[in-house]
Design a protein around this motif. Structure first.
Motif, short mmCIF file in Angstrom:
data_model
loop_
_atom_site.label_atom_id
_atom_site.label_comp_id
_atom_site.label_asym_id
_atom_site.label_seq_id
_atom_site.Cartn_x
_atom_site.Cartn_y
_atom_site.Cartn_z
N SER A 118 0.84 -1.21 0.00
CA SER A 118 0.00 0.00 0.00
C SER A 118 0.87 1.25 0.00
O SER A 118 0.59 2.22 -0.72
CB SER A 118 -0.91 0.00 1.23
OG SER A 118 -1.80 -1.10 1.20
N GLY A 119 1.93 1.22 0.80
CA GLY A 119 2.84 2.36 0.84
C GLY A 119 3.52 2.59 -0.49
O GLY A 119 3.73 3.74 -0.91
N GLY A 120 3.88 1.51 -1.19
CA GLY A 120 4.50 1.64 -2.50
C GLY A 120 3.57 2.29 -3.51
O GLY A 120 3.98 3.13 -4.32
N ALA A 121 2.28 1.90 -3.48
CA ALA A 121 1.30 2.52 -4.38
C ALA A 121 1.13 4.00 -4.07
O ALA A 121 1.03 4.84 -4.98
CB ALA A 121 -0.04 1.79 -4.26
N ALA A 122 1.11 4.33 -2.77
CA ALA A 122 0.99 5.74 -2.38
C ALA A 122 2.23 6.53 -2.79
O ALA A 122 2.13 7.68 -3.22
CB ALA A 122 0.77 5.83 -0.87
N LEU A 123 3.39 5.90 -2.67
CA LEU A 123 4.65 6.55 -3.05
C LEU A 123 4.65 6.89 -4.54
O LEU A 123 4.97 8.02 -4.94
CB LEU A 123 5.81 5.63 -2.70
CG LEU A 123 7.22 6.21 -2.80
CD1 LEU A 123 7.47 7.17 -1.65
CD2 LEU A 123 8.24 5.08 -2.77
#
Length: 248
Positions: free
Chosen positions: A79-84
Motif C-alpha cells: 500500500s505504501g508503494g502505491a501511495a509513493l
C-alpha cells in the motif's frame, strides 16, 4: 514572516493535524492559513504539502504498531508503494501542468467519496460482496495518491471511503491507514517540492510542529468517538468541502 504569523501557523497546524486525522480534511484549515499569512497560491500549496507530512508521522508514531500488527508488514508495504508512486506522479503534475488542471473534476471526486462514506454499508456489499479486494485497493490507492500529491484537499476522505469499501478494516484502523498513506504521498511530493518548488521553510517549521502534535493526538480522539456518527460526520464535512471547492 513575523512571530505572530508563525504563531498562527503553529495553531493552525495543530487544528489541521487533529481535524485532518479525524475527518481527512486537514487542508481546509492549513491551506487558508498559509494564504492568510501572505503566501501565494502555489507557494501555499507546496508548503502545505510539506508541512502535512508531519500529521502522518505523528499519528503513525502514536498508533502505527496496531496497524502493522493488523495488516502485516507486506500488505502495508504494498500500500505504501502505491501511495509513493502516486504521490510522485501528483507532484510532477503540479510542477509541470497548467494551473487548474484538476479544478473542474476535484469537487466531483470529493463529493463522490463523501457520498460513498454516507452509504458505505450498502455500497461495500455491492462493490466487493463483503470481501477484501486487494488489487482494486492498490489501484485506487495509487489514483488517490496522485491527487494527494497534486493538491490533496479531500484526499483523506477518499482514502477513508476506499478503505471502508474494499477492505475489512474497521473505521479506527482505516483512519490510521489513511493518515499513513496520505503522509507517504505527501512525503514523496514534498521531496520534489523541496528541490523544485517555492517552499516557505519558516512556515513549514511552524505548521509542521503543530501538525505533528495534532496528528499524535488524533488516534485517541477517534477511539472515543462513535463509529457510525464519525463516518457520517466525515461524509457530511466532505460534501461541504466539495461545495467550497466548486464555488471558490
Amino acid at each position: 514572516m513575523t512571530v505572530a504569523d508563525l504563531s498562527i501557523l503553529v495553531g493552525a497546524g495543530f487544528l489541521a493535524g487533529l481535524v485532518g486525522y479525524v475527518t481527512g480534511l486537514a487542508s481546509i484549515i492549513s491551506y487558508p492559513a498559509l494564504l492568510f499569512v501572505g503566501l501565494g497560491p502555489l507557494a501555499a500549496n507546496v508548503t502545505n504539502t510539506v508541512a502535512l507530512v508531519a500529521v502522518g508521522i505523528g499519528s503513525f508514531a502514536k498508533s502505527g504498531r496496531d496497524l502493522v500488527d493488523h495488516l502485516g508488514g507486506r500488505a502495508l508495504a504494498r500500500s505504501g508503494g502505491a501511495a509513493l508512486a502516486g504521490g510522485a506522479v501528483g507532484a510532477l503534475l503540479l510542477l509541470v501542468a497548467p494551473d487548474g488542471v484538476f479544478a473542474v473534476v476535484v469537487p466531483y471526486l470529493v463529493a463522490f467519496a463523501s457520498i460513498a462514506l454516507l452509504i458505505q454499508p450498502r455500497l461495500r456489499t455491492w462493490i466487493s460482496g463483503g470481501v477484501d479486494r486487494p488489487v482494486l485497493w492498490l489501484i485506487c490507492v495509487f489514483a488517490v495518491s496522485v491527487y494527494g500529491g497534486y493538491f490533496g484537499a479531500g484526499a483523506g476522505v477518499a482514502f477513508v471511503a476506499l478503505a471502508l469499501l474494499v477492505t475489512s478494516l474497521p473505521l479506527p484502523r482505516a483512519m490510521i491507514l489513511k493518515s499513513t498513506l496520505l503522509g507517504i504521498a505527501n512525503g514523496v511530493a514534498a521531496v520534489g517540492f523541496m528541490i523544485f518548488g517555492p517552499v516557505e521553510w519558516a512556515a513549514v517549521a511552524a505548521m509542521g510542529l503543530g501538525c505533528l502534535v495534532g496528528g499524535w493526538a488524533g488516534p485517541p480522539v477517534v477511539a472515543r468517538l462513535p463509529v457510525t456518527a464519525l463516518r457520517i460526520a466525515i461524509g457530511v464535512a466532505g460534501l461541504g468541502l466539495a461545495v467550497w471547492l466548486a464555488v471558490s
